[in-house]
Scaffold this motif. Structure first.
Motif, PDB file in Angstrom:
ATOM      1  N   HIS A 154      40.293   7.983  47.066  1.00  0.00           N
ATOM      2  CA  HIS A 154      40.127   7.527  46.347  1.00  0.00           C
ATOM      3  C   HIS A 154      39.299   8.192  44.736  1.00  0.00           C
ATOM      4  CE1 HIS A 154      36.416   6.010  47.777  1.00  0.00           C
ATOM      5  NE2 HIS A 154      35.859   5.942  47.080  1.00  0.00           N
ATOM      6  N   ALA A 155      38.384   8.982  45.235  1.00  0.00           N
ATOM      7  CA  ALA A 155      37.137   9.006  44.257  1.00  0.00           C
ATOM      8  C   ALA A 155      37.812  10.205  43.022  1.00  0.00           C
ATOM      9  CB  ALA A 155      36.416  10.636  44.871  1.00  0.00           C
ATOM     10  N   GLY A 156      38.674  11.132  43.322  1.00  0.00           N
ATOM     11  CA  GLY A 156      38.574  11.377  41.635  1.00  0.00           C
ATOM     12  C   GLY A 156      40.082  10.017  41.141  1.00  0.00           C
ATOM     13  N   VAL A 157      39.880   9.067  41.535  1.00  0.00           N
ATOM     14  CA  VAL A 157      40.523   8.154  40.353  1.00  0.00           C
ATOM     15  C   VAL A 157      39.199   7.137  40.626  1.00  0.00           C
ATOM     16  CG1 VAL A 157      42.521   6.322  40.193  1.00  0.00           C
ATOM     17  CG2 VAL A 157      43.126   8.346  41.748  1.00  0.00           C
ATOM     18  N   LEU A 158      39.056   6.314  41.051  1.00  0.00           N
ATOM     19  CA  LEU A 158      37.686   5.315  41.064  1.00  0.00           C
ATOM     20  C   LEU A 158      36.951   5.332  40.384  1.00  0.00           C
ATOM     21  CD1 LEU A 158      37.145   1.961  41.479  1.00  0.00           C
ATOM     22  CD2 LEU A 158      36.400   2.590  43.311  1.00  0.00           C
ATOM     23  N   HIS A 159      36.353   7.242  40.946  1.00  0.00           N
ATOM     24  CA  HIS A 159      35.021   6.872  39.991  1.00  0.00           C
ATOM     25  C   HIS A 159      35.256   7.921  38.951  1.00  0.00           C
ATOM     26  CE1 HIS A 159      33.322   4.551  43.311  1.00  0.00           C
ATOM     27  NE2 HIS A 159      33.579   6.260  44.639  1.00  0.00           N
ATOM     28  N   ARG A 160      36.669   8.261  38.486  1.00  0.00           N
ATOM     29  CA  ARG A 160      36.785   9.394  37.552  1.00  0.00           C
ATOM     30  C   ARG A 160      35.638   8.819  36.040  1.00  0.00           C
ATOM     31  NH1 ARG A 160      41.284  12.336  36.754  1.00  0.00           N
ATOM     32  NH2 ARG A 160      42.392  13.024  35.123  1.00  0.00           N
ATOM     33  N   GLU A 161      35.559   9.940  35.390  1.00  0.00           N
ATOM     34  CA  GLU A 161      34.510   9.466  34.649  1.00  0.00           C
ATOM     35  C   GLU A 161      34.609   9.573  33.140  1.00  0.00           C
ATOM     36  OE1 GLU A 161      30.309  12.177  35.700  1.00  0.00           O
ATOM     37  OE2 GLU A 161      30.591  11.459  36.775  1.00  0.00           O
ATOM     38  N   GLN A 162      36.311   9.185  32.936  1.00  0.00           N
ATOM     39  CA  GLN A 162      37.284   9.753  31.808  1.00  0.00           C
ATOM     40  C   GLN A 162      38.357   8.554  32.221  1.00  0.00           C
ATOM     41  OE1 GLN A 162      36.183  12.597  32.786  1.00  0.00           O
ATOM     42  NE2 GLN A 162      37.620  12.709  34.521  1.00  0.00           N
ATOM     43  N   PRO A 163      39.513   8.193  30.489  1.00  0.00           N
ATOM     44  CA  PRO A 163      40.651   7.628  30.788  1.00  0.00           C
ATOM     45  C   PRO A 163      40.732   8.752  31.850  1.00  0.00           C
ATOM     46  CG  PRO A 163      39.222   7.633  29.352  1.00  0.00           C
ATOM     47  CD  PRO A 163      38.474   8.443  28.833  1.00  0.00           C
ATOM     48  N   ALA A 210      35.622   0.208  26.944  1.00  0.00           N
ATOM     49  CA  ALA A 210      35.170   1.575  27.937  1.00  0.00           C
ATOM     50  C   ALA A 210      36.164   2.551  28.905  1.00  0.00           C
ATOM     51  CB  ALA A 210      34.565   1.318  29.175  1.00  0.00           C
ATOM     52  N   MET A 211      37.363   1.857  29.311  1.00  0.00           N
ATOM     53  CA  MET A 211      38.344   1.910  30.273  1.00  0.00           C
ATOM     54  C   MET A 211      39.441   3.398  29.208  1.00  0.00           C
ATOM     55  SD  MET A 211      39.485  -0.900  32.427  1.00  0.00           S
ATOM     56  CE  MET A 211      41.159  -0.002  33.179  1.00  0.00           C
ATOM     57  N   LYS A 212      39.157   2.905  27.929  1.00  0.00           N
ATOM     58  CA  LYS A 212      39.697   3.525  26.728  1.00  0.00           C
ATOM     59  C   LYS A 212      39.052   4.859  26.450  1.00  0.00           C
ATOM     60  CE  LYS A 212      42.360  -0.471  25.000  1.00  0.00           C
ATOM     61  NZ  LYS A 212      42.148  -1.338  23.422  1.00  0.00           N
ATOM     62  N   THR A 213      38.094   4.880  26.540  1.00  0.00           N
ATOM     63  CA  THR A 213      37.190   6.216  25.965  1.00  0.00           C
ATOM     64  C   THR A 213      36.210   6.503  27.523  1.00  0.00           C
ATOM     65  OG1 THR A 213      35.753   4.425  25.686  1.00  0.00           O
ATOM     66  CG2 THR A 213      37.326   4.283  23.829  1.00  0.00           C
ATOM     67  N   ALA A 214      35.786   6.009  28.143  1.00  0.00           N
ATOM     68  CA  ALA A 214      34.364   6.617  28.687  1.00  0.00           C
ATOM     69  C   ALA A 214      34.577   6.951  30.070  1.00  0.00           C
ATOM     70  CB  ALA A 214      33.445   5.326  28.722  1.00  0.00           C
ATOM     71  N   SER A 215      35.668   5.968  31.203  1.00  0.00           N
ATOM     72  CA  SER A 215      35.660   5.735  32.044  1.00  0.00           C
ATOM     73  C   SER A 215      37.220   5.423  32.587  1.00  0.00           C
ATOM     74  CB  SER A 215      34.624   4.865  32.591  1.00  0.00           C
ATOM     75  OG  SER A 215      34.835   3.873  32.759  1.00  0.00           O
ATOM     76  N   MET A 216      37.847   5.688  34.176  1.00  0.00           N
ATOM     77  CA  MET A 216      38.875   4.756  34.813  1.00  0.00           C
ATOM     78  C   MET A 216      38.538   3.186  34.758  1.00  0.00           C
ATOM     79  SD  MET A 216      42.216   5.457  35.503  1.00  0.00           S
ATOM     80  CE  MET A 216      42.539   4.587  36.855  1.00  0.00           C
ATOM     81  N   SER A 217      37.235   3.259  35.054  1.00  0.00           N
ATOM     82  CA  SER A 217      37.344   1.904  36.177  1.00  0.00           C
ATOM     83  C   SER A 217      36.584   0.469  34.941  1.00  0.00           C
ATOM     84  CB  SER A 217      36.887   1.692  36.755  1.00  0.00           C
ATOM     85  OG  SER A 217      34.493   1.591  37.009  1.00  0.00           O
ATOM     86  N   GLY A 218      35.711   0.886  34.296  1.00  0.00           N
ATOM     87  CA  GLY A 218      35.281   0.595  32.796  1.00  0.00           C
ATOM     88  C   GLY A 218      34.100  -0.330  33.878  1.00  0.00           C
ATOM     89  N   ILE A 219      33.974  -0.071  35.037  1.00  0.00           N
ATOM     90  CA  ILE A 219      32.807  -1.272  35.926  1.00  0.00           C
ATOM     91  C   ILE A 219      31.870   0.210  35.921  1.00  0.00           C
ATOM     92  CG2 ILE A 219      32.224  -1.901  38.051  1.00  0.00           C
ATOM     93  CD1 ILE A 219      35.625  -2.183  38.229  1.00  0.00           C
ATOM     94  N   LYS A 220      30.579  -0.649  35.733  1.00  0.00           N
ATOM     95  CA  LYS A 220      29.192   0.470  35.993  1.00  0.00           C
ATOM     96  C   LYS A 220      29.061   0.770  37.126  1.00  0.00           C
ATOM     97  CE  LYS A 220      27.629  -1.446  31.111  1.00  0.00           C
ATOM     98  NZ  LYS A 220      26.163  -1.390  30.189  1.00  0.00           N
ATOM     99  N   GLY A 221      28.391   1.346  37.226  1.00  0.00           N
ATOM    100  CA  GLY A 221      27.843   1.639  38.298  1.00  0.00           C
ATOM    101  C   GLY A 221      29.031   2.224  40.468  1.00  0.00           C
ATOM    102  N   ILE A 222      28.504   3.580  40.914  1.00  0.00           N
ATOM    103  CA  ILE A 222      29.850   3.793  42.166  1.00  0.00           C
ATOM    104  C   ILE A 222      29.762   3.342  43.111  1.00  0.00           C
ATOM    105  CG2 ILE A 222      30.280   5.777  43.202  1.00  0.00           C
ATOM    106  CD1 ILE A 222      28.669   7.805  41.750  1.00  0.00           C
ATOM    107  N   LEU A 223      28.767   2.138  43.728  1.00  0.00           N
ATOM    108  CA  LEU A 223      28.682   0.887  44.682  1.00  0.00           C
ATOM    109  C   LEU A 223      29.601   0.373  44.394  1.00  0.00           C
ATOM    110  CD1 LEU A 223      25.743   0.060  47.039  1.00  0.00           C
ATOM    111  CD2 LEU A 223      26.708  -1.822  44.978  1.00  0.00           C
TER     112      LEU A 223
END
Length: 417
Positions: A181-190, A316-329
């Motif tokens: 899941h790390a490469g999907v949920l925690h992906r740091e770009q779209p 944010a999901m369109k530009t900055a992260s896969m999840s749009g949720i702040k924080g790995i936890l």
């Protein structure tokens, strides 16, 4: 998928259940020491394993963990007066020491021996690495304490956190033993953007499991960016609910490590106790709060939670992260909590990336059944475990070798059958 019966065995933790009785035989992280830092200070209510308890530090600095209800008329001891070496109930003044001994029954006749026949339910405690631990099992057979190496680090080099997770403990554990899941949920770009890191480039790690006397360990093996080399992150999974997460392995963060304990609060909620630790330098607590999303209220509930849909940012999901949720936890909790309070594993469709999850489930269910049916004590409790040598690892190695050669298992914890 699991049968309904096996899912119940895995998830039910109350007194008298197979899993509940098994977990009670382990030392359990119960609360942060900072919650009861002041001798003679305010008692704290603690729900643990479906039991309502009260923790307090008496005026001598001793820690007590008692059943919340007073043995007399069952009023809450959390309302009590914490003074002169004990906790006194507000209702009739009965007073109890940290070990449950009755010290005073002022409403009974002078000279009465009644107090000597009364005892509050109390659990043994230990204060280690910023956490109060409790033992809730058979008092005649208290097991070896899990002396993980990070528990002995200097105070500045290990930092404990506590966060409420609104789901059963088992799905919380499973979330950390799922490398894919790390490469999907925690992906740091779209999703559409080029991958930055190895775990994002290779979304199909080979999951390999090795059972041990303390539980299991597994590796997520991926192709490394250099030709002829592999990359593996080796995670330690220690019964019943501990996970030791490997370091990043590169640059300034190569020594930064993390350990988790997913302690059942009851069947439908979990105390996520998390330690960050570093062998070489103090833990940057502010950074860890920001990176993980450890923003909590006075009850340790996440401020980004299922009720506000984790404040997911679709832009944010369109530009900055896969999840749009702040924080790995917060990201990890979101996917576990939205599985439901208790995941219905009869409806799953598991794949090759779920090998470690399946292995842990089988081990937990098998161990709970054996303990319930034959009183067979798991080896992690009956054997002498070299706790300080149980360490997660990140390795890069030639494809002519294996991760087990790179991170050899201590013979003392290897299974011979």
């Amino acid at each position: 998928m699991l049968s309904r019966e096996d899912n119940n065995i895995l998830t039910q933790v109350g007194k008298g259940t197979p899993m509940g009785e098994l977990i009670r035989r382990f030392w359990i992280p119960a609360l942060l020491a900072s919650e009861i830092a002041e001798p003679g200070g305010k008692p704290v209510r603690v729900r643990l394993m479906g039991e309502d308890l009260v923790a307090f530090r008496d005026t001598d600095g001793k820690v007590g963990l008692l059943e919340e209800q007073c043995p007399h008329r069952r009023a809450s001891l959390a309302l009590g007066d914490n003074s002169d070496g004990g906790l006194r109930c507000l209702y009739h003044g009965w007073k109890f020491a940290t070990d449950g001994t009755c010290l005073d029954t002022p409403t009974e006749p002078s000279g009465s021996a009644f107090c000597s026949r009364i005892r509050a339910l109390a659990y043994p405690t230990r204060e280690v690495a910023g956490v109060i631990w409790a033992y809730m099992g058979d008092q005649a057979d208290i097991p070896q304490f899990p002396e993980f190496d990070f528990l002995s680090y200097p105070t500045a080099n290990v930092a404990p956190f506590k966060v409420l997770e609104d789901c059963n403990y088992a799905q919380a554990v499973e979330g950390t033993i799922d490398s894919a899941h790390a490469g999907v949920l925690h992906r740091e770009q779209p999703w559409s953007a080029p991958a930055k890191y190895d775990h994002e480039r290779d979304l199909q790690p080979k999951i390999e499991v090795e059972y041990t006397k303390y539980g299991l360990r597994y590796a997520g093996v991926r192709n490394f960016r250099e030709e002829g080399k592999l990359h593996a992150r080796v995670t330690e999974v220690v019964l019943p609910f501990f996970t030791l997460i490997p370091p990043d392995g590169f640059g300034v963060r190569k020594n930064r490590r993390m350990a988790n304990a997913f302690v059942p609060r009851d069947d439908e909620s979990t105390w996520h106790i998390q330690w960050f630790f570093d062998e070489t330098q103090p833990v940057d607590i502010a950074y860890r709060v920001e990176e993980g999303g450890h923003w909590v209220d006075e009850n340790f509930r996440k401020k980004l939670n299922i009720d506000n849909w984790y404040e997911q940012d679709r832009e944010a999901m369109k530009t900055a992260s896969m999840s749009g949720i702040k924080g790995i936890l917060t990201q990890d909790h979101a996917v576990s909590e939205t599985q439901g309070r208790i995941l219905d594993r009869t409806k799953e469709h598991l794949g090759t990336s779920d090998v470690a999850v399946v292995a842990w489930r089988r081990q937990m269910i098998r161990t709970a059944r054996a303990f319930a049916d034959r009183k067979e004590v798991p080896t992690v409790l009956s054997a002498t475990i070299p706790w300080q040598q149980i360490r997660a690892a990140t390795v890069i190695f030639s494809n002519e070798r294996t991760w087990k050669q790179e991170v050899p298992l201590n013979p003392d914890v290897a299974l011979t059958t």
